[in-house]
Design a protein around this motif. Structure first.
Motif, PDB file in Angstrom:
ATOM      1  N   SER A 218       0.853  -1.185   0.000  1.00 56.72           N
ATOM      2  CA  SER A 218       0.000   0.000   0.000  1.00 56.72           C
ATOM      3  C   SER A 218       0.891   1.237   0.000  1.00 56.72           C
ATOM      4  N   LYS A 219       0.333   2.341  -0.419  1.00 57.02           N
ATOM      5  CA  LYS A 219       1.091   3.591  -0.473  1.00 57.02           C
ATOM      6  C   LYS A 219       0.169   4.741  -0.071  1.00 57.02           C
TER       7      LYS A 219
ATOM      8  N   GLN B 256      -4.405   5.309   2.883  1.00 60.56           N
ATOM      9  CA  GLN B 256      -3.567   4.358   2.159  1.00 60.56           C
ATOM     10  C   GLN B 256      -4.334   3.802   0.949  1.00 60.56           C
TER      11      GLN B 256
ATOM     12  N   CYS C  18      -1.311  -0.642  -4.004  1.00 59.28           N
ATOM     13  CA  CYS C  18      -0.509  -0.594  -5.226  1.00 59.28           C
ATOM     14  C   CYS C  18      -1.195  -1.432  -6.311  1.00 59.28           C
TER      15      CYS C  18
END
Length: 210
Positions: A127-128, A147, A150
């Protein structure tokens, strides 16, 4: 009296018809129709089934759903039906779907070997932070407010290959060799209990890279 002399004009004929009797119906054989090949029908049905499975496989771009595709047998079914197999020719459709299959299998190997099938830890790692747009977004099942997950392509084509390259380079160092040969014991002495992504994060931090 004597019978009348024979004459073709008064010869009884089976073809003579009474005016009140209808002429017999004449039936013609129906023109032959081309027989439908059961094998052709089966082949068309199998082709349509495979195309449907391929379409569904391609439609999934979420890494959580891609893992589920492996677990429920969808990925293996495609490999079994059209992939390389001893004793048969590879289906021409395989070349268009093999990367999709291979990447899902690679992702599942990471999920299984590096994250011990812990979906929460797996999704958390990949996650980013949410890009700052100033607009409220719809939060997906696999995400949180801050979050975002990706993408499948980023994970399989960027992050996993980068991790593998970094770990491979680390394993080739002299630090892990004994009598010139790689030693799993020396490797475990330093990295025991850590998966490849945890090792990669430490390597990036020590190198000052993200």
């Amino acid at each position: 009296s004597s019978p009348p002399p024979y004459s073709p004009l008064n010869r009884p004929s089976s073809l003579s018809m009474s005016p009140s009797r209808p002429a017999p119906a004449v039936h013609f054989a129906a023109a032959p129709q081309p027989a439908t090949s059961s094998s052709s029908t089966l082949a068309a049905s199998l082709l349509a089934d495979i195309e449907l499975k391929i379409k569904r496989l391609r439609s999934i771009q979420n890494i959580k759903d891609a893992i589920k595709q492996v677990e429920n047998g969808e990925v293996q079914a495609i490999r079994e039906e059209i992939g390389p197999k001893y004793g048969r020719d590879t289906n021409p459709q395989w070349k268009n779907i093999k990367n999709v299959v291979n990447r899902r299998e690679k992702l599942y190997t990471v999920f299984e070997e590096d994250f011990d099938k812990d979906m929460q830890a797996f999704l958390k790692y990949f996650s980013k932070p949410v890009p700052k747009t100033g607009q409220k977004r719809k939060v997906q099942e696999t995400e949180s407010e801050d979050q975002i997950l990706c993408s499948f392509s980023q994970v399989t084509q960027e992050l996993i290959p980068a991790m593998e390259k970094a770990v491979k380079a680390e394993r080739e160092k002299e630090d892990y060799k004994e009598d010139g040969v790689f030693s799993e014991v020396l490797w475990n002495d330093k990295w025991s209990g850590k998966n490849r992504f945890e090792i990669w994060e430490i390597l990036k931090a020590s190198a000052g890279t993200n």
